[in-house]
Enzyme design. Structure first.
Site, short mmCIF file in Angstrom:
data_model
loop_
_atom_site.label_atom_id
_atom_site.label_comp_id
_atom_site.label_asym_id
_atom_site.label_seq_id
_atom_site.Cartn_x
_atom_site.Cartn_y
_atom_site.Cartn_z
N LYS A 33 94.70 15.72 -9.84
CA LYS A 33 95.84 16.62 -9.67
C LYS A 33 95.53 18.05 -10.06
O LYS A 33 96.33 18.94 -9.83
CB LYS A 33 97.05 16.09 -10.44
N LYS A 63 87.24 20.44 -20.75
CA LYS A 63 88.55 20.99 -20.39
C LYS A 63 88.99 22.11 -21.31
O LYS A 63 89.79 22.95 -20.94
CB LYS A 63 89.63 19.88 -20.49
N LYS A 120 86.29 13.48 -7.46
CA LYS A 120 87.37 12.50 -7.40
C LYS A 120 88.71 13.17 -7.16
O LYS A 120 88.90 14.34 -7.47
CB LYS A 120 87.39 11.62 -8.65
#
Ligand code: TRP
Length: 350
Positions: A214, A124, A211
């Site tokens: 958000k 990330k 998956k």
């Protein structure tokens, strides 16, 4: 140095309050935790906290943070959390300043190299403009756990490395300073303790290979708990399927249909805990009109959302605020005891 022995073993977990909670979070993380609080008898202390300090390791809309934190507590309650069980502690991380203080101390006993190996940060945060908070947040997570002497911490796959880091930091400091911390159980024992509950992963409706998350910008593949039931209905109707043309549970070749079968099972479980995936899969096995099948799933998802939203609207705000206030008071006492022990060990206190 004495290890604080909590009177009961502690189960601890936090579910991040960010934007909107979707059904993947709800069925994959929140509901299993709430069900665990119902199943585990009173021989455990259960610390269920809202990691509000973790909420802005990546940029967010800060005008919404306070309320979304509270909203997490509302969602837990609507999901069935008991607010009057004294063994369950519901609190916001930032209301217990010891989390931040212990983080700093742990930071100084954590290697830059070991932190650089955290795969979640590498995934990330390697973009260059990542915050130091994002890099450092596994240490805050270690503080979250070690302050309360937690033994059992249910974590999903993306968090197992952080749990291992927590154990490493605790063991390292125990070696240096004597028995300072209770070391949480290793990942394998966590899985044995919590069972398979945590493994469930709802997939994105548009791209069932990944998956539901958000971070998907379009929102078409995600069903939020706050979605209007009609628009959720539409999202299910336009979910990606396949050209095989027979309903069956086959994750590899029919990921979209398999995902819909899982979702259908989960919304049914909300009403009847006995429903299993096997039962749902058998019921629709071989059905060859995907449109009809999707309509069944869409209807039941819409009905689930309507029920959930009614329960959410009916939660007792006062009771939630009272529970938070009393848990935060109690947990400050526990956390400050640990912090003081650590401060003494490192020479900050006499
Ligand atoms: N990092 C977890 C997540 O992203 C949330 C979390 C923060 C947590 N502190 C924790 C989970 C301590 C378990 C224990 O989902």
């Amino acid at each position: 140095m004495n290890t604080m022995k909590p009177s009961k073993p502690v189960i601890l977990t936090g579910v991040r309050a960010n934007n909107n909670i979707h059904i993947g979070n709800y069925f994959g993380a929140i509901l299993p935790i709430i069900n665990m609080t119902k199943r585990r008898p009173d021989e455990y202390d259960i610390n269920l906290f809202i990691p509000d300090l973790h909420s802005f390791t990546t940029p967010i809309d800060h005008s919404k943070l306070y309320d979304s934190t509270l909203n997490n507590a509302r969602v837990y309650t609507a999901a069935g959390l008991s607010l009057d069980n004294p063994s369950i502690h519901l609190y916001r991380q930032s209301y217990i300043p010891a989390h931040s203080e212990l983080t700093w101390i742990l930071d100084c006993f954590t290697g830059f190299g070991e932190m650089s190996r955290m795969t979640q940060f590498k995934d990330k945060g390697s973009k260059g403009d990542a915050s130091v908070g994002l890099f450092n947040y596994p240490v805050l997570m270690a503080a979250d756990i070690l302050l309360y002497g937690a033994t059992y911490v249910p974590v999903g796959d993306d968090q197992t490395q952080h749990l291992e880091l927590t154990r490493d930091i605790a063991e390292r400091m125990n070696r240096k300073f004597g028995d300072l911390f209770t070391v949480p159980k290793p990942v394998i024992q966590q899985h044995q303790f919590f069972g398979k509950d945590q493994g469930l992963r709802i997939k994105d409706l548009v791209n069932p290979a990944k998956k539901m998350s958000k971070s998907d910008e379009s929102g078409k593949g995600i069903i939020f708990l706050s979605d209007d039931p009609k628009s959720a209905h539409k999202k299910i109707m336009s979910a990606t399927t396949d050209s095989i043309g027979k309903v069956q549970y086959d994750k590899e070749n029919q990921p979209g249909i398999s995902n819909l079968l899982e979702i259908l099972t989960l919304v049914r479980q909300d009403a009847d805990g006995e429903v299993t995936l096997e039962k749902t899969a058998n019921e629709y096995f071989g059905m060859d009109r995907y449109g009809d099948f999707k309509r069944i799933v869409a209807d039941e998802v819409a009905e689930f959302l309507e029920n959930f939203q009614n329960r959410l609207a009916a939660v007792d705000e006062r009771a939630i605020e009272e529970k938070l206030a009393s848990s935060e008071k109690d947990m400050n006492v526990v956390a400050n005891e640990t912090l003081y022990r650590v401060q003494k060990a490192v020479g900050l206190r006499k």
